[in-house]
Design a protein around this motif. Structure first.
Motif, PDB file in Angstrom:
ATOM      1  N   ALA A 154       0.847  -1.179   0.000  1.00  0.00           N
ATOM      2  CA  ALA A 154       0.000   0.000   0.000  1.00  0.00           C
ATOM      3  C   ALA A 154       0.891   1.240   0.000  1.00  0.00           C
ATOM      4  O   ALA A 154       2.124   1.146  -0.063  1.00  0.00           O
ATOM      5  N   ALA A 158      -0.290   4.423   4.398  1.00  0.00           N
ATOM      6  CA  ALA A 158      -1.163   3.321   4.769  1.00  0.00           C
ATOM      7  C   ALA A 158      -0.377   2.203   5.445  1.00  0.00           C
ATOM      8  O   ALA A 158      -0.832   1.605   6.429  1.00  0.00           O
ATOM      9  N   ASP A 159       0.827   1.929   4.927  1.00  0.00           N
ATOM     10  CA  ASP A 159       1.658   0.890   5.521  1.00  0.00           C
ATOM     11  C   ASP A 159       2.094   1.275   6.929  1.00  0.00           C
ATOM     12  O   ASP A 159       2.121   0.429   7.840  1.00  0.00           O
ATOM     13  N   THR A 212     -12.620   0.072   0.665  1.00  0.00           N
ATOM     14  CA  THR A 212     -11.495  -0.378   1.467  1.00  0.00           C
ATOM     15  C   THR A 212     -11.605   0.134   2.894  1.00  0.00           C
ATOM     16  O   THR A 212     -12.302   1.113   3.169  1.00  0.00           O
ATOM     17  N   ARG A 219      -4.931  -3.806   2.072  1.00  0.00           N
ATOM     18  CA  ARG A 219      -5.430  -2.694   1.263  1.00  0.00           C
ATOM     19  C   ARG A 219      -4.668  -2.549  -0.050  1.00  0.00           C
ATOM     20  O   ARG A 219      -5.237  -2.164  -1.079  1.00  0.00           O
ATOM     21  N   GLY A 220      -3.385  -2.864  -0.056  1.00  0.00           N
ATOM     22  CA  GLY A 220      -2.617  -2.762  -1.289  1.00  0.00           C
ATOM     23  C   GLY A 220      -3.173  -3.634  -2.397  1.00  0.00           C
ATOM     24  O   GLY A 220      -3.078  -3.290  -3.587  1.00  0.00           O
ATOM     25  N   ASP A 223      -6.222  -1.710  -3.795  1.00  0.00           N
ATOM     26  CA  ASP A 223      -5.778  -0.511  -4.502  1.00  0.00           C
ATOM     27  C   ASP A 223      -5.139  -0.856  -5.848  1.00  0.00           C
ATOM     28  O   ASP A 223      -5.347  -0.167  -6.846  1.00  0.00           O
ATOM     29  N   CYS A 240     -12.387   4.692   0.400  1.00  0.00           N
ATOM     30  CA  CYS A 240     -11.774   4.217   1.635  1.00  0.00           C
ATOM     31  C   CYS A 240     -12.584   4.756   2.804  1.00  0.00           C
ATOM     32  O   CYS A 240     -12.738   5.971   2.939  1.00  0.00           O
TER      33      CYS A 240
END
Length: 275
Positions: A154, A158-159, A212, A219-220, A223, A240
């Protein structure tokens, strides 16, 4: 039609290639505005028709005037691997489509949707329909889907948010790979494309709404799927939900309610929203 008819859902057993597929049909009062064949998550090996991600979602959408067919597919485990759960979803889709049409729902208002592993099964079912030359849903809904055995990264932000979660809630790569091994019964690198839809050819995939969770180690995957659909010219709506973690449709509350309002709007208006 009584309120109990809407809230409780009607059990339905539909013959499939591996035996009957258990469904629950949630009917609103009057003619439904739209319909959804809905597939819960659970890492391919868990989950059922009673979990909130299945039952509470279906009740909420039925209460909003939508017809929902919830799918109790066979779970992966010893002796049960892909394509068995996928076959069950295809059986449910074909039955649900005919049922919705019979209930007065327009063909372009009948969709197939799923959450997490259910999102994988939905995307894979669409790819199998395309490969067989069968009609596909007019649009699909995917909630925080897992679509890759090796999840793409992601965004850095986000990560970083995921790294603040407890270790057992981060969905690290070895955990995801093991989940897919249990699903396909072997090395996911050699699995059929429809079992790992994130790496498949998406030509012909219908318009999609991809929801998401904000803090989600998977999530990656969603996406990347959105980017691939957009790159090939497929209409896709990506949202999201703020303040949520993976599986937030399994936890009724304010964010659950917000997401379900978005879903109901999409189901009623997908051709226009996706166009």
């Amino acid at each position: 039609m009584t309120i109990e008819d809407t809230v409780l859902g009607h059990p339905q057993a539909v013959p499939g290639p591996h035996g009957d597929v258990d469904l629950r049909v949630y009917r609103p009062t009057g003619t439904p505005d739209a319909a959804l064949v809905w597939v819960h998550g659970g890492g391919f090996a868990a989950g059922d028709l009673d979990m909130p991600e299945s039952d509470a979602v279906a009740r909420a959408l039925a209460g909003a005037g939508l017809l929902v067919v919830a799918v109790g597919y066979r779970l992966a485990g010893p002796g049960t691997f892909y394509p068995v759960p996928s076959d069950d979803v295809l059986t449910a889709w074909r039955w649900g489509l005919e049922h919705a049409l019979g209930a007065g729902v327009a063909r372009d208002r009948v969709q197939l949707g799923g959450a997490s592993a259910g999102g994988n099964l939905v995307a894979g079912a669409v790819l199998r329909l395309l490969a067989a030359g069968e009609p596909v849903p007019a649009a699909v809904f995917l909630a925080y889907p897992t679509l890759h055995a090796v999840p793409p990264l992601a965004s850095p932000a986000a990560d970083a948010a995921v790294q603040r979660l407890p270790e057992d809630e981060r969905w690290p790569a070895p955990t995801v790979e093991a989940m897919y091994r249990g699903f396909v019964g072997g090395d996911p690198a050699t699995a059929p494309a429809a079992a790992v839809p994130g790496t498949a050819d998406l030509t012909g995939f219908p318009p999609a709404f991809v929801l998401t969770s904000e803090v989600d180690g998977l999530r990656g995957s969603a996406d990347d799927f959105v980017r691939r659909l957009a790159a090939q010219g497929t209409s896709v709506l990506s949202v999201c939900e703020p303040g949520t973690e993976h599986g937030h449709l399994n936890r009724p509350g304010p964010q659950f309610d917000a997401s379900l309002r978005r879903v109901a709007t999409w189901l009623r208006n997908a051709p226009e929203l996706a166009g």
